[in-house]
Each structure stands twice: as C-alpha cells, then as structure tokens.
Design a protein around this motif. Structure first.
Motif, short mmCIF file in Angstrom:
data_model
loop_
_atom_site.label_atom_id
_atom_site.label_comp_id
_atom_site.label_asym_id
_atom_site.label_seq_id
_atom_site.Cartn_x
_atom_site.Cartn_y
_atom_site.Cartn_z
N CYS A 229 0.93 -1.36 -0.14
CA CYS A 229 -0.14 0.13 0.02
C CYS A 229 0.74 1.28 0.10
CB CYS A 229 -0.84 0.11 1.11
SG CYS A 229 -2.03 -1.37 1.25
N ASP A 230 2.17 1.02 -0.15
CA ASP A 230 3.29 2.33 -0.05
C ASP A 230 2.40 3.35 -1.40
OD1 ASP A 230 4.42 0.93 1.62
OD2 ASP A 230 6.33 0.71 0.73
N PHE A 231 1.97 3.13 -2.32
CA PHE A 231 1.59 3.91 -3.38
C PHE A 231 0.12 3.87 -3.63
CE2 PHE A 231 6.05 2.70 -4.52
CZ PHE A 231 6.55 3.79 -4.45
N ARG A 261 -9.40 -0.60 -10.96
CA ARG A 261 -9.06 -2.02 -10.94
C ARG A 261 -7.57 -2.32 -11.39
NH1 ARG A 261 -13.60 -1.37 -14.20
NH2 ARG A 261 -12.33 -1.48 -16.00
N CYS A 262 -6.88 -1.13 -11.14
CA CYS A 262 -5.30 -1.35 -11.48
C CYS A 262 -4.57 -1.70 -10.27
CB CYS A 262 -4.71 0.00 -12.00
SG CYS A 262 -3.15 -0.17 -12.20
N THR A 263 -3.77 -2.62 -10.45
CA THR A 263 -2.99 -3.23 -9.12
C THR A 263 -1.59 -3.23 -9.26
OG1 THR A 263 -3.10 -5.58 -10.21
CG2 THR A 263 -4.99 -4.92 -8.58
N LEU A 264 -1.28 -2.36 -10.41
CA LEU A 264 0.29 -2.34 -10.62
C LEU A 264 0.94 -2.21 -9.53
CD1 LEU A 264 2.31 -2.45 -12.82
CD2 LEU A 264 1.91 -0.30 -13.43
N ILE A 270 6.87 -4.50 -7.84
CA ILE A 270 6.81 -3.41 -8.53
C ILE A 270 6.93 -2.08 -7.63
CG2 ILE A 270 5.37 -1.92 -9.96
CD1 ILE A 270 6.07 -4.44 -11.13
N ALA A 271 6.34 -2.23 -6.48
CA ALA A 271 6.53 -1.07 -5.42
C ALA A 271 7.96 -0.95 -5.07
CB ALA A 271 5.63 -1.23 -4.29
N ASP A 272 8.57 -2.09 -4.81
CA ASP A 272 9.93 -2.12 -4.35
C ASP A 272 10.79 -1.46 -5.31
OD1 ASP A 272 9.23 -3.27 -1.80
OD2 ASP A 272 9.83 -5.26 -2.47
N TYR A 273 10.57 -1.63 -6.69
CA TYR A 273 11.21 -1.43 -7.73
C TYR A 273 11.30 0.28 -7.88
CZ TYR A 273 13.28 -1.18 -12.53
OH TYR A 273 14.06 -0.97 -13.57
N LEU A 274 9.80 0.78 -7.59
CA LEU A 274 9.68 2.08 -7.71
C LEU A 274 10.35 2.94 -6.70
CD1 LEU A 274 8.39 4.49 -9.35
CD2 LEU A 274 6.31 3.97 -8.34
N LYS A 275 10.42 2.30 -5.54
CA LYS A 275 11.13 2.94 -4.43
C LYS A 275 12.45 2.88 -4.49
CE LYS A 275 8.97 0.46 -1.15
NZ LYS A 275 8.39 -0.13 0.17
N LYS A 276 13.16 2.14 -5.30
CA LYS A 276 14.52 1.89 -5.61
C LYS A 276 14.85 2.76 -6.69
CE LYS A 276 18.32 -1.50 -6.27
NZ LYS A 276 18.81 -2.71 -6.48
N ALA A 283 6.04 3.02 -18.25
CA ALA A 283 6.06 1.76 -19.21
C ALA A 283 6.92 1.04 -18.80
CB ALA A 283 6.36 2.36 -20.60
N GLU A 284 7.98 1.30 -17.88
CA GLU A 284 9.05 0.42 -17.46
C GLU A 284 8.55 -0.59 -16.28
OE1 GLU A 284 13.42 0.55 -15.15
OE2 GLU A 284 12.77 2.20 -16.41
N LEU A 285 7.59 0.15 -15.55
CA LEU A 285 6.92 -0.69 -14.65
C LEU A 285 6.05 -1.77 -15.15
CD1 LEU A 285 6.11 2.10 -12.00
CD2 LEU A 285 8.11 0.67 -12.03
N VAL A 286 5.22 -1.42 -16.14
CA VAL A 286 4.27 -2.37 -16.80
C VAL A 286 5.22 -3.28 -17.53
CG1 VAL A 286 2.72 -2.71 -18.68
CG2 VAL A 286 2.52 -0.45 -17.16
N ARG A 287 6.40 -3.22 -18.10
CA ARG A 287 7.18 -4.49 -18.62
C ARG A 287 7.65 -5.19 -17.72
NH1 ARG A 287 9.07 -0.03 -21.92
NH2 ARG A 287 10.87 0.44 -20.58
N LEU A 288 8.00 -4.63 -16.47
CA LEU A 288 8.72 -5.34 -15.36
C LEU A 288 7.55 -6.44 -14.87
CD1 LEU A 288 10.98 -5.90 -13.35
CD2 LEU A 288 9.81 -4.24 -11.71
#
Length: 294
Positions: A229-231, A261-264, A270-276, A283-288
C-alpha cells in the motif's frame, strides 16, 4: 506527470508548460518542478546556486523551476481534485515584536489538462488569493516574505481561462483552502511519524475532502491479500493508460480517470522497484510486471 520525495526534496517530473514566482522564475517549458528544504545551517550561498545544485545532484538537467523552503518536506500536503493536483508546504514564525520571521508558504498547482500561458498566470493569482483567505480565516498573517507559487500543466490546451469560477480555478481554490491550514497544522504539531498527507476530493454523499492514511486502513486489503500500500495514492494519476484504467462519466457531466481495478503499484515487487528507482517511467513498470518470473 509523476512525483516523488527524495530525502528533503519533492520532485515532479513531466513535460510541463509552467509559470513560477520563485527564484529564477518566469514562464517557460520545463521537465522538472521541485520544492527543496534547505538545512537549518544553510550558508546562503545564493538561492539561484542552490537550485542549480539540487538539479545537478538529481541529474534532472537545467530545464527546471525550483522552490526553496525552510519547512520540512515531510509536512507536505498533496491534494487531488479531478485533473488538478496541488502540493503545499507551510511554515510561519511570528516574532515577539509582531514581525514575520523565518518561514515559507510554497504552492505548486498542476493541471493534467493544458492551459494557455495567461491561464497559468491566473492560476498563480487564484492560489495566492486562496492562501491569503485561508490564513486570515485562521487568524494568521496573510503570508511570509518568501512565499512562492508554481502553476504547471501538460497535454493539449483545453483552458483559456483559470479564474475563480472556471473549472480549473474552482478546483485550485478549493485545494489551496484545504491544503494551507492542513499543512500549517502538520508543521506546528510535532509527530514522531511525520510523513506527507494525501487528500482526494470525493463526491460520494456530497462533495468533501477525504484524507488517505496508510495506517489502520479500514479497506485493507482492497485488491488482494499481501498487497503493498506504499503507493495507494498513485504518483502517476491520471496515467491515461487505457490498459490500466478508463475514462468514466462524472456526476458533473465531465470525465474522470477511473483506475480502481489497477493493481500495478500494489504488486510488492513493482512497489519495491519504484522505491529503489523513483524516476522509472510507467512503461518500464508495466514491462517489469509482464516479465516472466524465473
């Protein structure tokens, strides 16, 4: 637009047309907006130089409009009202003799719908007027000597005017009226768990502001067990990616971006990657997420 906090700075990234009353302000196209907290022992090497140093350290390039404040960025209030997002930090120190001491009120008002340059300037006027109204209503002085406002927009131009009774003007005014006293209260009330506050304007059961808190959320889990729930308050909203959300009709006959309905960003990886990597594009997060798991 997307935004994130990096230590003592709020960064807002995108492709903006923006106007600023701050240091090295004016009106131009930029890729970065920021609000930076200077340390208490700041040597005053010059505000212009400080803005250059912040941009250089973040690697944003020089197409920036920056604001400086003595107020901790952790007291930030973010307010979302349809296509308008407002970021507010407030600090006022009244000296014994009645003079205004250190303190700054910084406001960044962003529209995901494009505006004429004249409308951006009107937005600054509306935000300043609402700030003064909110302060006087609370029995405070009308501002400080170093207050500043940035008005910014993206996308094709849809608004030629932004006065008080226009769609963008009304939303900016309401957000500033709510945000200024909330940010001031947070600055003046010590808290061991200081972190930004997020408000969204809801029309359920009548229009009102709702504060989202990551602590003791009554809706957890709103998507799936084990979600992150960080984001919850999505920094990409409205992303306008129709594979993740959709446009819905609002109660005022307009359109609002619906991403329920978005759970990205609730996916822990994904949340950990965005924090890093806070600069990672959507688009990079969607590909991940689509990348096959080993």
């Amino acid at each position: 637009m997307r935004y994130y906090l990096d230590s003592d700075t709020l960064f807002i990234r995108g492709a903006f047309r923006a106007a600023s009353t701050g240091i090295s302000g004016g009106i131009r196209s930029v890729t970065t907006l920021f609000n930076h907290t200077v340390p208490g022992d700041w040597g005053h090497t010059g505000p212009e130089k400080e803005i250059e140093l912040v941009a250089a350290a973040a690697g944003t390039g020089q197409e920036v409009l920056g604001l400086l404040t003595a107020v901790p960025i952790s007291t930030l209030c973010v307010l979302q009202y349809d296509f308008i997002t407002v970021f507010v930090t407030v600090g006022i120190r009244q000296e014994p003799a009645g003079e205004i001491g250190a303190g700054t009120i910084n406001i960044i008002a962003y529209s995901s719908e494009g505006m004429e340059d004249s409308a951006l300037l009107e937005t600054i006027m509306i935000a300043t007027e609402a700030k003064t109204e909110a302060l006087l209503a609370g029995g405070r002085v009308s501002g400080t000597p170093t207050d500043a406002v940035i008005a910014a927009c993206e996308d094709r131009i849809r608004h030629r005017y932004a006065g008080r009774i226009t769609e963008p003007g009304r939303r900016v005014r309401d957000a500033v009226l709510k945000g200024v006293p909330e940010a001031l209260r947070r600055h003046e009330t010590p808290s061991p768990q200081r972190e930004p506050a997020f408000f969204i304007y809801s029309r359920f059961e009548g229009g009102h502001w709702v504060e989202w808190s990551p602590h003791n959320c009554p809706y957890y889990p709103c998507h799936f067990a084990g979600q992150c729930c960080d984001f919850c308050y999505c920094p990409f909203y409205p992303c306008k990616n129709e594979e993740l959300g959709e446009w819905s009709e609002s109660s005022t006959n307009g359109r609002v971006w619906n991403c329920s309905r978005c759970t990205l960003l609730h996916e822990p990886a994904i949340a950990d990657y965005l924090k890093k990597y806070p600069d990672a594009p959507l688009a990079e997060l969607v590909r991940l997420k689509e990348k096959p798991k080993k």
